[in-house]
Design an enzyme around this catalytic site. Structure first.
Site, PDB file in Angstrom:
ATOM      1  CB  THR A   5      -0.933   0.033   1.226  1.00 48.01           C
ATOM      2  OG1 THR A   5      -0.155  -0.108   2.423  1.00 48.01           O
ATOM      3  CG2 THR A   5      -1.968  -1.078   1.140  1.00 48.01           C
ATOM      4  CE  LYS A   6       4.578   2.257   4.112  1.00 47.86           C
ATOM      5  NZ  LYS A   6       3.764   1.165   4.676  1.00 47.86           N
ATOM      6  CG  ASN A   7       3.276   7.226  -1.884  1.00 43.42           C
ATOM      7  OD1 ASN A   7       2.515   6.797  -1.019  1.00 43.42           O
ATOM      8  ND2 ASN A   7       3.437   8.518  -2.094  1.00 43.42           N
TER       9      ASN A   7
END
Length: 364
Positions: A184-186
């Site tokens: 879910t990180k960038n």
């Protein structure tokens, strides 16, 4: 849940990522190898002004090994925020050192230099700010404090890929920094982390620690871990890295739209000279209303949201410290992160604004 539910986060995996994984599978070279080395070089060039980049199997591993490589161990104290994910403090504790919790400044949710200064003792070895939600911490003040007290500065940049302060990239201020590559990180590698450092000796220790203490096979120089990244994960990360700039611009545009149109809630602020990459777009809702607000967004408007983080680290059973961190406590009661990811379209953004404004007007 309606089929048009807007999730709080949405990992983006496309045909290019699938093709990259298939190529690694076809090669038969699945463990750490040429893909990892290429990913490290490309990450360094894109985000770190050429600093060493060392890939590992998770963000938590990156923090843990970074601390060990920097010489942190039993008897030491490292000052960290309590308002963050538990991995920040966990990584300090895993070295045998003690995490010491300081308060945040309420505008950007990052370590407050005054609170940090008050927490320094004769056992303090380092300060480790978190660039929470993608906004850089006050690295100028924290760096000056560290230099004045003879301390090291580390960066938990788990959420800050591409963030910067006064033109300098996050991840290039401290003796080491860690970027998470969780889904879910960038950007993601599926799972993983990247550790940056300008210190050749720290970089070498990191590479030893991730690989059972070996630079050459069966010549173990120290006691290490199996914290390697695989070629499979690196192949995904390389593709994602090429897309990161566009995704970041989309996040920033989405955030700008939300900030221009939301009413009745406190929207994110950005410090002078800071580039915010909006891993999260975090509003504040009046204490006592936040959880009802989040439930109504989901139930009435089919919009996801997240609370990062409802329980400060110092109140977790794993640490359980009796200390006064008023800004941390207020944030934990009031923050709510709205969707800001690059998958949102104009209709999604309009729906989010309409929902938030209606709930704020109605008092949730």
């Amino acid at each position: 849940m309606s089929k048009d539910f807007i999730p709080a986060a949405r990992p983006i995996i496309g045909e290019e990522e699938r093709a990259a994984v298939d190529a690694v599978l076809a090669s038969g070279m699945l463990a750490q190898g040429s893909e990892v080395a290429a990913f490290e070089q490309e990450f360094s060039a894109e985000l770190l002004d050429g600093r060493h980049a060392v890939a590992v199997n998770s963000g938590t591993s990156g923090l843990h090994l970074g601390l060990l490589a920097a010489g942190i161990g039993p008897g030491d104290e490292v000052i960290v925020p309590s308002f963050t994910f538990a991995a920040t403090a966990n990584s300090v504790a895993l070295t045998g050192a003690t995490p010491v919790f300081a308060d945040i400044e309420p505008q950007h949710y990052c370590l407050d230099p005054a609170s940090v200064a008050a927490a320094v003792t004769d056992r303090t070895r380092a300060i480790m700010p978190v660039h929470l939600y993608g906004h850089p911490a006050d690295l100028d003040a924290l760096g000056a404090l560290a230099a004045g007290r003879g301390l090291q500065l580390f960066e938990d940049a788990a959420q800050a890929h591409g963030a910067s302060l006064n033109g300098r990239p996050a991840g290039t201020f401290g003796e080491f920094a860690m970027f998470s590559l969780y889904p879910t990180k960038n950007m993601t590698s599926g799972e993983g982390g990247m550790v940056s450092t300008a210190d050749d000796a720290v970089a070498r220790r990191l590479r030893l620690l991730r690989n059972q203490g070996m630079e050459r096979q069966y010549e173990n120089e120290l006691v290490g871990f199996n914290a390697r990244m695989t070629n499979l994960h690196a192949a995904i990360g390389r593709v994602q890295l090429r897309k990161l700039a566009g995704w970041t611009a989309a996040r920033q545009a989405n955030a700008a739209f939300l900030s221009a149109h939301l009413e009745g809630v406190a929207t994110p602020s950005v410090a002078a000279g800071a580039v915010h990459v909006y891993h999260q777009y975090t509003i504040r809702v009046a204490a006592g209303e936040r959880d009802r607000f989040a439930a109504a967004l989901k139930d009435e408007y089919s919009i996801g949201s997240g609370v990062y983080y409802p329980v400060p680290n110092h109140r977790l059973p794993s640490f359980n410290r009796s200390i006064d961190l008023p800004h941390t406590e207020s944030a934990a009661r009031e923050v709510l992160s709205l969707p800001v990811h690059p998958s949102l379209d104009a209709e999604d953004l309009d729906r989010i604004v309409t929902a938030v404004n209606a709930l704020a007007k109605a008092g949730a």
